[in-house]
Design a protein around this motif. Sequence first.
Motif, PDB file in Angstrom:
ATOM      1  N   SER A 226       0.826  -1.217   0.000  1.00  0.00           N
ATOM      2  CA  SER A 226       0.000   0.000   0.000  1.00  0.00           C
ATOM      3  C   SER A 226       0.855   1.259   0.000  1.00  0.00           C
ATOM      4  N   ASP A 227       1.875   1.280  -0.812  1.00  0.00           N
ATOM      5  CA  ASP A 227       2.737   2.450  -0.919  1.00  0.00           C
ATOM      6  C   ASP A 227       2.365   3.225  -2.185  1.00  0.00           C
ATOM      7  N   GLU A 228       1.832   4.419  -2.022  1.00  0.00           N
ATOM      8  CA  GLU A 228       1.443   5.335  -3.102  1.00  0.00           C
ATOM      9  C   GLU A 228       0.178   4.866  -3.818  1.00  0.00           C
ATOM     10  N   PHE A 229       0.154   3.635  -4.337  1.00  0.00           N
ATOM     11  CA  PHE A 229      -1.048   3.125  -4.999  1.00  0.00           C
ATOM     12  C   PHE A 229      -1.019   1.603  -4.950  1.00  0.00           C
ATOM     13  N   SER A 230      -2.150   1.002  -5.280  1.00  0.00           N
ATOM     14  CA  SER A 230      -2.263  -0.459  -5.314  1.00  0.00           C
ATOM     15  C   SER A 230      -2.929  -0.881  -6.616  1.00  0.00           C
ATOM     16  N   ILE A 231      -2.864  -2.165  -6.900  1.00  0.00           N
ATOM     17  CA  ILE A 231      -3.460  -2.725  -8.108  1.00  0.00           C
ATOM     18  C   ILE A 231      -4.428  -3.833  -7.709  1.00  0.00           C
ATOM     19  N   ALA A 232      -5.673  -3.672  -8.117  1.00  0.00           N
ATOM     20  CA  ALA A 232      -6.661  -4.743  -7.953  1.00  0.00           C
ATOM     21  C   ALA A 232      -6.610  -5.606  -9.213  1.00  0.00           C
ATOM     22  N   ARG A 233      -6.162  -6.845  -9.044  1.00  0.00           N
ATOM     23  CA  ARG A 233      -5.995  -7.732 -10.202  1.00  0.00           C
ATOM     24  C   ARG A 233      -7.081  -8.797 -10.185  1.00  0.00           C
ATOM     25  N   LEU A 234      -7.797  -8.914 -11.289  1.00  0.00           N
ATOM     26  CA  LEU A 234      -8.851  -9.908 -11.429  1.00  0.00           C
ATOM     27  C   LEU A 234      -8.425 -10.963 -12.431  1.00  0.00           C
ATOM     28  N   ALA A 253     -16.784  -4.676 -20.162  1.00  0.00           N
ATOM     29  CA  ALA A 253     -17.923  -3.780 -19.917  1.00  0.00           C
ATOM     30  C   ALA A 253     -18.404  -3.890 -18.477  1.00  0.00           C
ATOM     31  N   SER A 254     -18.396  -5.098 -17.944  1.00  0.00           N
ATOM     32  CA  SER A 254     -18.840  -5.294 -16.570  1.00  0.00           C
ATOM     33  C   SER A 254     -17.910  -4.588 -15.582  1.00  0.00           C
ATOM     34  N   VAL A 255     -16.613  -4.677 -15.823  1.00  0.00           N
ATOM     35  CA  VAL A 255     -15.650  -4.030 -14.923  1.00  0.00           C
ATOM     36  C   VAL A 255     -15.766  -2.513 -15.026  1.00  0.00           C
ATOM     37  N   ASN A 256     -15.904  -1.988 -16.245  1.00  0.00           N
ATOM     38  CA  ASN A 256     -16.049  -0.539 -16.419  1.00  0.00           C
ATOM     39  C   ASN A 256     -17.299  -0.011 -15.728  1.00  0.00           C
ATOM     40  N   GLU A 257     -18.355  -0.803 -15.736  1.00  0.00           N
ATOM     41  CA  GLU A 257     -19.567  -0.401 -15.037  1.00  0.00           C
ATOM     42  C   GLU A 257     -19.413  -0.569 -13.531  1.00  0.00           C
ATOM     43  N   GLY A 258     -18.675  -1.611 -13.117  1.00  0.00           N
ATOM     44  CA  GLY A 258     -18.521  -1.901 -11.696  1.00  0.00           C
ATOM     45  C   GLY A 258     -17.713  -0.859 -10.946  1.00  0.00           C
ATOM     46  N   VAL A 259     -16.724  -0.243 -11.600  1.00  0.00           N
ATOM     47  CA  VAL A 259     -15.897   0.745 -10.905  1.00  0.00           C
ATOM     48  C   VAL A 259     -16.672   2.023 -10.595  1.00  0.00           C
ATOM     49  N   GLN A 260     -17.877   2.164 -11.151  1.00  0.00           N
ATOM     50  CA  GLN A 260     -18.716   3.313 -10.840  1.00  0.00           C
ATOM     51  C   GLN A 260     -19.560   3.081  -9.588  1.00  0.00           C
ATOM     52  N   ASP A 261     -19.448   1.897  -9.015  1.00  0.00           N
ATOM     53  CA  ASP A 261     -20.170   1.604  -7.782  1.00  0.00           C
ATOM     54  C   ASP A 261     -19.738   2.585  -6.697  1.00  0.00           C
ATOM     55  N   GLU A 262     -20.700   3.142  -5.980  1.00  0.00           N
ATOM     56  CA  GLU A 262     -20.395   4.168  -4.977  1.00  0.00           C
ATOM     57  C   GLU A 262     -19.516   3.636  -3.853  1.00  0.00           C
ATOM     58  N   ARG A 263     -19.492   2.335  -3.646  1.00  0.00           N
ATOM     59  CA  ARG A 263     -18.674   1.764  -2.587  1.00  0.00           C
ATOM     60  C   ARG A 263     -17.188   1.810  -2.899  1.00  0.00           C
ATOM     61  N   ILE A 264     -16.833   1.815  -4.177  1.00  0.00           N
ATOM     62  CA  ILE A 264     -15.410   1.776  -4.539  1.00  0.00           C
ATOM     63  C   ILE A 264     -15.016   2.904  -5.483  1.00  0.00           C
ATOM     64  N   ARG A 265     -15.970   3.711  -5.908  1.00  0.00           N
ATOM     65  CA  ARG A 265     -15.695   4.727  -6.925  1.00  0.00           C
ATOM     66  C   ARG A 265     -14.610   5.697  -6.478  1.00  0.00           C
ATOM     67  N   ASP A 266     -14.660   6.126  -5.208  1.00  0.00           N
ATOM     68  CA  ASP A 266     -13.683   7.109  -4.748  1.00  0.00           C
ATOM     69  C   ASP A 266     -12.301   6.507  -4.527  1.00  0.00           C
ATOM     70  N   VAL A 268     -10.876   4.280  -6.843  1.00  0.00           N
ATOM     71  CA  VAL A 268     -10.300   3.907  -8.141  1.00  0.00           C
ATOM     72  C   VAL A 268      -9.608   5.119  -8.745  1.00  0.00           C
ATOM     73  N   ILE A 269      -8.345   4.946  -9.117  1.00  0.00           N
ATOM     74  CA  ILE A 269      -7.543   6.060  -9.622  1.00  0.00           C
ATOM     75  C   ILE A 269      -7.630   6.176 -11.138  1.00  0.00           C
ATOM     76  N   GLU A 270      -7.523   5.056 -11.852  1.00  0.00           N
ATOM     77  CA  GLU A 270      -7.509   5.072 -13.316  1.00  0.00           C
ATOM     78  C   GLU A 270      -8.524   4.077 -13.847  1.00  0.00           C
ATOM     79  N   GLU A 271      -8.791   4.187 -15.141  1.00  0.00           N
ATOM     80  CA  GLU A 271      -9.734   3.274 -15.784  1.00  0.00           C
ATOM     81  C   GLU A 271      -9.163   1.857 -15.807  1.00  0.00           C
ATOM     82  N   VAL A 291      -6.884  -2.901 -12.147  1.00  0.00           N
ATOM     83  CA  VAL A 291      -7.512  -1.644 -11.758  1.00  0.00           C
ATOM     84  C   VAL A 291      -6.617  -0.961 -10.735  1.00  0.00           C
ATOM     85  N   LYS A 292      -6.163   0.247 -11.041  1.00  0.00           N
ATOM     86  CA  LYS A 292      -5.301   0.998 -10.135  1.00  0.00           C
ATOM     87  C   LYS A 292      -6.155   1.695  -9.085  1.00  0.00           C
TER      88      LYS A 292
END
Length: 336
Positions: A226-234, A253-266, A268-271, A291-292
């Motif tokens: 958890s230094d500076e940023f992390s990567i969520a790898r699926l 498409a599912s991942v692009n829609e999922g990152v807009q979820d209010e629980r994790i939206r804030d 997520v740093i990049e697309e 996902v960064k």
Amino acid sequence: MSELTTNVYAMSTSAQETADNVTSWWQEPVTQEWLIRKPLEILVTIIIAAVAHWLVRRGIDKLAQRNINSRLKKPKLPGRIGKKKVETEEIPPHVQAMNKAQDDRRKARIKTLAAVGKSAAAILIWAWAVLAVLQSININVGPIIASAGVVGLAIGFGAQSLVKDFLSGIFMLLEDQYGVGDTVDLGEGIIGDVEDISLRLTTLRDIDGTVWYVRNGEILRVGNLSDEFSIARLQIPVGLSNDSEKAWEVILASVNEGVQDERIRDGVIEEPVMNGITDFQPDYLSYRISVKTLPGRQWETQRILQGKVLNDMRKEKITTPYPYGIGAYRPQDYEI
């Protein structure tokens, strides 16, 4: 009357002799040295040590507080004549969160280094004071210093691990390898959030709530998650009977829609980035998506996105390799 006079004269003579003896004793150099000069020297030494200790502590605290309150300022670019001052751009929330995490970590490191500096200063100052007091009372400090050197050498050989722990702790703090709140991997399955750091120990709590006390000298490598940023790898497995291009589009498409979820939206740093098919097995393909995220937010993001992808794959009839590969279960509308 003559006897009374004689007694009075004898008493006055005795008192005079006693006063003369006391005066003579007080005026002797040895008496002056041990009752006046040496106590004054000792008192002055203690006062000097106390004042020096207070000044050093105050100086270290002020320096640490100044560094804690300092902020990195962006350089101001000169504007053109006649042009209005350009308003400062609003900092995105995720950048603010990253800056806050780094700032908290910097503050914790400064406080730890300040505590170490004050302890070292106290040891040096009061060790000098003790030697000065001993020298004031005519005790030869040379043999004491030599004996201390021999004892220190013996202790050093007997406590090599302790010295190793302290040196490793100092370099760890100076190099800022990790800080309180970071998630680190110390090897041998010890992974958790750092709760406390000292020169000898690193304390962290793993996902099951177990508190680990790890000696700094025993840490051979550190993985900071958890230094500076992390990567969520699926890693999404898809059965070979599916259209690989369609599966690619549905997952992305599912991942692009999922990152807009209010629980994790804030967090997520990049697309999201589709890394493609990373594994080709006899019964399935594996798609990797990265996902960064903000530090420490990768696991939450990963859990939510995996559930979202699974539901969308079911809606689009994109099947997973199991249990279809062993024929244990198959939907009624599924066709090979």
